[in-house]
Scaffold this active site. Structure first.
Site, PDB file in Angstrom:
ATOM      1  N   CYS A 143       0.783  -1.241   0.138  1.00  0.00           N
ATOM      2  CA  CYS A 143      -0.050   0.071   0.052  1.00  0.00           C
ATOM      3  C   CYS A 143       0.798   1.113  -0.132  1.00  0.00           C
ATOM      4  O   CYS A 143       1.432   1.756   1.054  1.00  0.00           O
ATOM      5  CB  CYS A 143      -0.910  -0.031   1.119  1.00  0.00           C
ATOM      6  SG  CYS A 143      -1.992   1.494   1.409  1.00  0.00           S
ATOM      7  N   CYS A 152      -0.457   4.102   2.080  1.00  0.00           N
ATOM      8  CA  CYS A 152      -0.069   3.976   3.316  1.00  0.00           C
ATOM      9  C   CYS A 152       1.503   4.296   3.963  1.00  0.00           C
ATOM     10  O   CYS A 152       1.498   4.621   5.046  1.00  0.00           O
ATOM     11  CB  CYS A 152      -0.570   2.403   4.223  1.00  0.00           C
ATOM     12  SG  CYS A 152      -1.894   1.802   3.327  1.00  0.00           S
ATOM     13  N   ASP A 153       2.225   3.662   3.356  1.00  0.00           N
ATOM     14  CA  ASP A 153       3.669   3.672   3.628  1.00  0.00           C
ATOM     15  C   ASP A 153       4.488   4.388   2.783  1.00  0.00           C
ATOM     16  O   ASP A 153       5.699   4.545   3.158  1.00  0.00           O
ATOM     17  CB  ASP A 153       4.159   2.091   3.446  1.00  0.00           C
ATOM     18  CG  ASP A 153       3.334   1.004   4.403  1.00  0.00           C
ATOM     19  OD1 ASP A 153       2.779   1.666   5.439  1.00  0.00           O
ATOM     20  OD2 ASP A 153       2.980   0.062   3.839  1.00  0.00           O
TER      21      ASP A 153
END
Lengths: 306, 306
Positions: free
Chosen positions: A132, A135-136
């Protein structure tokens, strides 16, 4: 035991659209979601191809869908669904130790990212191995990262990561991308993206986190070590349909076959969105599925039609 | 003769979504429309169930779809299509005396309102007989009007007409509405709407325009004269597929059968949106159709897959 006309399992775009339509049809409807509502769309940084909306973040679009669904009276319950059963023409859904039943059920569990299955992948998941970028990505400011894959999502995520990373290596086992041409053009034209085509990721190495990737050049058969602290793997999706095994027919890959009305081979059980067998998995096709599934569920619950 | 990868006939939500996706896939795409872009949606006053958008006017939503499509490079041509032909694996579309050809074609012509077929209907069309409340409602400020029908669109349009008319008579041949319950509840609760259920419109009378309607009460068999200057007929839709007769398989009502990938029985010819055989005709299902049809067309044009 709480009883509903309709339970929708999954609150991505398909489940939310189903909830909206079912609520508007005055079916007593519960939509269940184990994580944040919005499904894969909710972890998509930028959506530009949902007709009529234009450029929008996935979380914003799906949040709007949720609010709209709530306005029409469908309820959202958060909690991991651990069991789905069909008995005596009814459906039983277990979540958080509690069992609920319904007359019709829409399976809208979507998909999850497929794992590569190489050494180090599971060991470093969440410590340098990610599925992701939204997300990261921000963890890799001014660092170099790698992306594995050659489809739409791999290229989209590679482009997205250039906002943070100083350089993105795009590792793809073939010469040509599977992605739509517009994305291929953008990636090839991008200064911060280096395409390593005909390369295969063999293993992920590190100590406390990822330190390097072992790559095989398929053309020269040479092995190369690429030092990066992060690798993002986007090699496709698999359906989250484990709980449906034995309940309804699934294809070899685990997707749910349906007809055009979203009916499965079990009366009262429908499937919508990415978890069903279909050609194109997009927000635009998920909402159509969800609306159609809710309409079919309505006719089944209210009129007994199947 | 101008040649395209793909011609889309019809620029409602299905055609615009198809254009958006085809343009994004870098297919050389022309979308053709005889009227204003937006299709039936463009004459819908208020849409509240397109997921992720919430309450919006039809023209505004479809205008956004058009702009988005243009951004991705698909072109819109306005002009009435008068001929569609399939020869030697190509498609030929005539509009304004000009013939264009394409390798793939998406039929997205949508539907038009069905006529009731009673005396006076054709005679007074546009002079008191209307099929579009959005277009003609404002002409009846502080007057009484009638609506014929019992489905979603009839009830939606009756509610809309209360903004202008002092009273709306809703004439429906059955006891119960076919519309979704929420609309039935709103109509029954509305002070300015009088439901004449189990009533049939027998004829429309007038001199220069509509003066009155002849109604038959099916329960008592009594005939009644209702003096109104306007009547709005919403008794369903029929497909605008006349030009496809002999080109592709149509069902009895004229709708185009397709598989789930929007393929018709003719290689390279797809159908999307309201004009195809499907359970639920909504903007949400039209855009899914359009996206899927464009994806299938892309694979056909670029990879020869069918």
């Amino acid at each position: 035991m709480e009883a509903y006309d309709l339970i929708v399992v999954g609150a991505g775009p398909a489940g939310l659209a189903a909830g909206l339509y079912a609520g508007r049809s005055r079916l007593n409807t519960l939509v269940m979601e184990s994580m944040m509502p919005g499904g894969q769309a909710a972890v998509t940084d930028a959506l530009e191809n949902y007709p009529g909306v234009g450029l929008i973040s996935g979380p914003e679009l799906t949040q709007r869908m949720l609010e709209q669904m709530n306005e029409f009276g469908a309820e959202l319950a958060t909690g991991e669904v651990t069991g789905i059963d069909a008995r005596d023409g009814e459906f039983f859904v277990v979540a958080g130790g509690e069992e609920r039943r319904s007359r019709a059920l829409i399976a809208a569990m979507g998909t999850r990212y497929r794992r590569l299955g190489v050494p180090g992948e599971n060991e470093f998941a969440g410590r340098g191995v990610s599925y992701c970028a939204t997300c990261d990505g921000p963890f890799y400011k001014e660092q170099e990262v790698a992306v594995v894959g050659g489809g739409d999502s791999a290229l989209q995520e590679a482009l997205f990561l250039t906002r943070f990373a100083s350089k993105v290596y795009l590792i793809h086992r073939r010469d040509e991308f599977r992605a739509v041409p517009v994305l291929g053009e953008r990636v090839r034209a991008h200064d911060s993206i280096e395409c390593l085509c005909s390369h295969v990721l063999k293993s992920i190495k590190g100590e406390s986190g990822v330190d390097s990737l072992e790559l095989l050049n398929k053309k020269t058969d040479e092995t190369r070590e690429l030092a990066v602290p992060g690798v993002f793997i986007f090699i496709g999706l698999e359906p989250r349909t484990d709980l449906l095994r034995g309940v309804v027919e699934l294809d070899e890959a685990g997707f749910v076959p349906t007809d055009q009305d979203m009916k499965t081979n079990v009366r009262g059980l429908l499937a919508a969105g990415d978890c069903r067998v279909k050609a194109l998995r997009q927000v635009s096709t998920a909402v159509g599925d969800g609306a159609t599934a809710a309409f079919t569920a309505y006719r089944y619950v209210e009129e007994g039609e199947w």
